[in-house]
Design a protein around this motif. Structure first.
Motif, PDB file in Angstrom:
ATOM      1  N   GLU A 107       0.812  -1.209   0.000  1.00  0.00           N
ATOM      2  CA  GLU A 107       0.000   0.000   0.000  1.00  0.00           C
ATOM      3  C   GLU A 107       0.847   1.262   0.000  1.00  0.00           C
ATOM      4  O   GLU A 107       1.989   1.265   0.473  1.00  0.00           O
ATOM      5  CB  GLU A 107      -0.915   0.018   1.235  1.00  0.00           C
ATOM      6  CG  GLU A 107      -2.018  -1.043   1.190  1.00  0.00           C
ATOM      7  CD  GLU A 107      -2.829  -1.083   2.470  1.00  0.00           C
ATOM      8  OE1 GLU A 107      -2.416  -0.421   3.455  1.00  0.00           O
ATOM      9  OE2 GLU A 107      -3.860  -1.783   2.509  1.00  0.00           O
ATOM     10  N   GLY A 108       0.239   2.325  -0.502  1.00  0.00           N
ATOM     11  CA  GLY A 108       0.781   3.671  -0.359  1.00  0.00           C
ATOM     12  C   GLY A 108       2.262   3.797  -0.667  1.00  0.00           C
ATOM     13  O   GLY A 108       2.739   3.493  -1.761  1.00  0.00           O
ATOM     14  N   GLY A 109       2.985   4.256   0.340  1.00  0.00           N
ATOM     15  CA  GLY A 109       4.390   4.586   0.160  1.00  0.00           C
ATOM     16  C   GLY A 109       5.311   3.406  -0.037  1.00  0.00           C
ATOM     17  O   GLY A 109       6.492   3.597  -0.330  1.00  0.00           O
ATOM     18  N   ARG A 110       4.807   2.176   0.122  1.00  0.00           N
ATOM     19  CA  ARG A 110       5.704   1.031  -0.049  1.00  0.00           C
ATOM     20  C   ARG A 110       6.221   0.922  -1.477  1.00  0.00           C
ATOM     21  O   ARG A 110       7.334   0.459  -1.705  1.00  0.00           O
ATOM     22  CB  ARG A 110       4.996  -0.266   0.343  1.00  0.00           C
ATOM     23  CG  ARG A 110       4.586  -0.371   1.793  1.00  0.00           C
ATOM     24  CD  ARG A 110       5.773  -0.286   2.753  1.00  0.00           C
ATOM     25  NE  ARG A 110       6.724  -1.378   2.581  1.00  0.00           N
ATOM     26  CZ  ARG A 110       7.764  -1.587   3.391  1.00  0.00           C
ATOM     27  NH1 ARG A 110       7.975  -0.768   4.411  1.00  0.00           N
ATOM     28  NH2 ARG A 110       8.583  -2.586   3.198  1.00  0.00           N
ATOM     29  N   LEU A 111       5.421   1.326  -2.475  1.00  0.00           N
ATOM     30  CA  LEU A 111       5.917   1.314  -3.848  1.00  0.00           C
ATOM     31  C   LEU A 111       7.108   2.247  -3.991  1.00  0.00           C
ATOM     32  O   LEU A 111       8.095   1.933  -4.654  1.00  0.00           O
ATOM     33  CB  LEU A 111       4.810   1.743  -4.814  1.00  0.00           C
ATOM     34  CG  LEU A 111       3.957   0.646  -5.446  1.00  0.00           C
ATOM     35  CD1 LEU A 111       2.913   1.259  -6.352  1.00  0.00           C
ATOM     36  CD2 LEU A 111       4.808  -0.347  -6.204  1.00  0.00           C
ATOM     37  N   ARG A 112       7.003   3.393  -3.370  1.00  0.00           N
ATOM     38  CA  ARG A 112       8.128   4.336  -3.396  1.00  0.00           C
ATOM     39  C   ARG A 112       9.346   3.730  -2.709  1.00  0.00           C
ATOM     40  O   ARG A 112      10.481   3.899  -3.162  1.00  0.00           O
ATOM     41  CB  ARG A 112       7.718   5.639  -2.714  1.00  0.00           C
ATOM     42  CG  ARG A 112       8.741   6.761  -2.793  1.00  0.00           C
ATOM     43  CD  ARG A 112       8.238   8.000  -2.065  1.00  0.00           C
ATOM     44  NE  ARG A 112       7.027   8.528  -2.692  1.00  0.00           N
ATOM     45  CZ  ARG A 112       7.035   9.392  -3.690  1.00  0.00           C
ATOM     46  NH1 ARG A 112       8.186   9.830  -4.187  1.00  0.00           N
ATOM     47  NH2 ARG A 112       5.904   9.839  -4.208  1.00  0.00           N
ATOM     48  N   ASP A 113       9.115   2.980  -1.633  1.00  0.00           N
ATOM     49  CA  ASP A 113      10.222   2.359  -0.894  1.00  0.00           C
ATOM     50  C   ASP A 113      10.922   1.277  -1.707  1.00  0.00           C
ATOM     51  O   ASP A 113      12.134   1.076  -1.569  1.00  0.00           O
ATOM     52  CB  ASP A 113       9.708   1.752   0.421  1.00  0.00           C
ATOM     53  CG  ASP A 113       9.208   2.802   1.397  1.00  0.00           C
ATOM     54  OD1 ASP A 113       9.574   3.984   1.243  1.00  0.00           O
ATOM     55  OD2 ASP A 113       8.440   2.443   2.309  1.00  0.00           O
ATOM     56  N   THR A 114      10.153   0.551  -2.533  1.00  0.00           N
ATOM     57  CA  THR A 114      10.754  -0.534  -3.321  1.00  0.00           C
ATOM     58  C   THR A 114      11.341  -0.051  -4.644  1.00  0.00           C
ATOM     59  O   THR A 114      12.026  -0.811  -5.331  1.00  0.00           O
ATOM     60  CB  THR A 114       9.703  -1.630  -3.620  1.00  0.00           C
ATOM     61  OG1 THR A 114       8.603  -1.054  -4.334  1.00  0.00           O
ATOM     62  CG2 THR A 114       9.200  -2.277  -2.340  1.00  0.00           C
ATOM     63  N   PHE A 115      11.094   1.195  -5.003  1.00  0.00           N
ATOM     64  CA  PHE A 115      11.536   1.699  -6.299  1.00  0.00           C
ATOM     65  C   PHE A 115      13.054   1.597  -6.500  1.00  0.00           C
ATOM     66  O   PHE A 115      13.501   1.209  -7.589  1.00  0.00           O
ATOM     67  CB  PHE A 115      11.077   3.147  -6.480  1.00  0.00           C
ATOM     68  CG  PHE A 115      11.345   3.703  -7.841  1.00  0.00           C
ATOM     69  CD1 PHE A 115      10.610   3.278  -8.939  1.00  0.00           C
ATOM     70  CD2 PHE A 115      12.346   4.658  -8.047  1.00  0.00           C
ATOM     71  CE1 PHE A 115      10.858   3.789 -10.204  1.00  0.00           C
ATOM     72  CE2 PHE A 115      12.595   5.169  -9.298  1.00  0.00           C
ATOM     73  CZ  PHE A 115      11.853   4.737 -10.397  1.00  0.00           C
ATOM     74  N   PRO A 116      13.884   1.924  -5.502  1.00  0.00           N
ATOM     75  CA  PRO A 116      15.331   1.782  -5.724  1.00  0.00           C
ATOM     76  C   PRO A 116      15.742   0.365  -6.103  1.00  0.00           C
ATOM     77  O   PRO A 116      16.643   0.181  -6.945  1.00  0.00           O
ATOM     78  CB  PRO A 116      15.925   2.197  -4.374  1.00  0.00           C
ATOM     79  CG  PRO A 116      14.916   3.139  -3.799  1.00  0.00           C
ATOM     80  CD  PRO A 116      13.587   2.567  -4.206  1.00  0.00           C
ATOM     81  N   ALA A 117      15.094  -0.656  -5.529  1.00  0.00           N
ATOM     82  CA  ALA A 117      15.427  -2.033  -5.888  1.00  0.00           C
ATOM     83  C   ALA A 117      15.047  -2.324  -7.334  1.00  0.00           C
ATOM     84  O   ALA A 117      15.780  -3.000  -8.070  1.00  0.00           O
ATOM     85  CB  ALA A 117      14.721  -3.004  -4.941  1.00  0.00           C
ATOM     86  N   MET A 118      13.897  -1.817  -7.783  1.00  0.00           N
ATOM     87  CA  MET A 118      13.506  -1.977  -9.188  1.00  0.00           C
ATOM     88  C   MET A 118      14.496  -1.262 -10.106  1.00  0.00           C
ATOM     89  O   MET A 118      14.858  -1.782 -11.174  1.00  0.00           O
ATOM     90  CB  MET A 118      12.098  -1.403  -9.414  1.00  0.00           C
ATOM     91  CG  MET A 118      10.977  -2.120  -8.719  1.00  0.00           C
ATOM     92  SD  MET A 118       9.392  -1.402  -9.234  1.00  0.00           S
ATOM     93  CE  MET A 118       8.281  -2.138  -8.029  1.00  0.00           C
TER      94      MET A 118
END
Length: 450
Positions: A109-120
């Motif tokens: 949810e929410g900000g977790r996508l932003r948190d995982t973006f560096p790994a992507m």
């Protein structure tokens, strides 16, 4: 090119049950008759149960959105996937499924996508670097997208790259598994007691057991890190430490093995399929890859806000998901007597929702078999996007990682096309359904530097 993207040849309208079962096991897509691309509803009878393919948007909405509890996941679909997925959220129903989603959903949810973006971002850079050594060569692109998607999953779930020893073994075993296991097992056609073997190939059983053993190593190690207070703040830690707000329970290590298995299947296998077909499509229609490459000049640093600028890449990826939805069919089972289109349906019948047919339906979409990413700006495209587009399913059981996939796919696509041109090589690939929609003999592209 003006010719249409390939799709499998359809079978004749009438074949025997035995022949249908054989075709179905070989490839679920070419086992279907062409009339299903026009039908609102179709009935298929066996001696043991009846199936109904539902293409009318109102019926799909009833099953997936309006009354999902009356149409649980079919137990027949689990026959083929149980060895790998165990009791994962993909296969469960009712109270068990709802508890699993209450624990899993907060991680996406929410900000977790932003948190995982560096790994992507890191996985995307790694793919660009790997392909840099293959410029001018003919590349089987499904292998490369599988590698990249697996890298994303391991970096976001466990903070390890695909080069990690255990991650690499899982990836290798899974490649064997996905080519040996059809979407539905033959046991799905028969009324078998639970104790009767389900006709799984020996190789499939062995690969599933090996994958689950390797995942268990990762989850046990992560549980130890959580207990020691040294665990990284990634998706695995988030999911393993989230308590069900109603019961206070968390996933055990064995529960987590089931869930990681479906994360890997849903997050790796589906993304790899979608990205490979997208690259093939832009190779056939080079004007689109040039537009993506121009737009991708905005990729100057690892900044999540850049995703708002990748609109062309998003629409191209969305159109590839329409033409080649990774999961071509979903099966529900009605728990109550129903009447659909003036036809009485007995409880226990199979409700088949088919993105493959719905996305190419001749009575819904303009130019249904054509590649046209601009369609989503038209009135027809907007309507169909709401009513006849479900690559990630729909309703309460919509894929938890749908938002994740819609960041990962356009990002990797943009980063690759910023650096390389792709050209289709050899005969057109023929889509078939293994665990996801893949090419029967691979997708071959040639890369050149921009």
């Amino acid at each position: 090119m003006s010719d249409l993207p390939p799709k499998p040849a359809s079978r004749p309208d009438k074949v025997s049950l035995l022949k249908y079962a054989r075709l179905f096991r070989q490839d679920i897509l070419s086992a279907q008759p062409a009339r299903l691309y026009r039908a609102w509803m179709a009935e298929f009878r066996t001696p043991f149960f009846r199936s109904y393919l539902l293409n009318q948007p109102e019926l799909v909405k009833t099953v997936l959105k309006d009354r999902p509890d009356d149409f649980p996941k079919s137990s027949r679909i689990s026959e083929g996937l149980r060895p790998l997925l165990g009791n994962s959220v993909f296969l469960t129903n009712g109270a068990v499924w709802k508890q699993q989603r209450r624990i899993i959903d907060p991680a996406f949810e929410g900000g977790r996508l932003r948190d995982t973006f560096p790994a992507m971002w890191q996985a995307s850079e790694a793919m660009v670097a790997r392909l840099g050594h293959r410029v001018g060569e003919t590349v089987e692109i499904e292998e490369e997208t599988s590698h990249a998607a697996a890298d994303v999953i391991f970096r976001t779930l466990f903070s390890i790259p695909i080069e990690h020893e255990v991650a690499g073994k899982v990836f290798s075993e899974f490649r064997d598994y996905q080519r040996t296991q059809p979407i539905l097992n033959v046991g799905a056609f028969l009324p078998l007691p639970r104790w009767v073997p389900r006709f799984h190939k020996r190789r499939t059983r062995q690969a599933a057991a090996s994958i689950r053993g390797l995942i268990a190593q990762l989850t046990e190690a992560r549980m130890a890190e959580i207990m020691a207070g040294t665990a990284p703040d990634d998706l695995a830690t988030k999911i393993m430490t989230t308590r069900d707000p109603e019961t206070g329970e968390t996933f055990s290590t064995s529960d987590m093995v089931d869930q990681v298995a479906i994360f890997f299947l849903a997050g790796h296998e589906t993304s790899a399929s979608a990205l490979a077909w997208t690259l093939y499509l832009v190779a056939r229609y080079p004007e689109w890859q040039d537009r993506i490459a121009e737009e991708a000049q905005a990729l100057e640093g690892c900044d999540f806000s850049v995703m708002g600028k990748l609109r062309i890449s998003r629409d191209v990826f969305r159109e590839a998901l329409r033409l080649y939805p990774p999961v071509p069919m979903m099966v529900r089972q009605n728990s109550c007597p129903e009447q659909f289109r003036e036809r009485d349906i007995r409880p226990g019948s199979q409700m088949v929702l088919s993105p493959w047919h719905l996305h190419r339906h001749e009575r819904l979409w303009d130019n249904p078999d054509g590649f046209d990413p601009d369609r989503f700006a038209t009135e027809n495209g907007k309507t169909c996007l709401r009513e006849a587009y479900m690559p990630f399913s729909s309703g309460p059981r919509v894929c938890t990682g749908a938002g994740f996939a819609m960041v990962e796919g356009p990002l990797i696509l943009s980063m690759l096309l910023k650096h390389y041109r792709v050209e289709a090589v050899g005969p057109a690939p023929v889509p078939v359904a293994y665990l996801t929609v893949r090419s029967k003999d691979g997708i071959f592209l040639r890369l050149t530097k921009r």
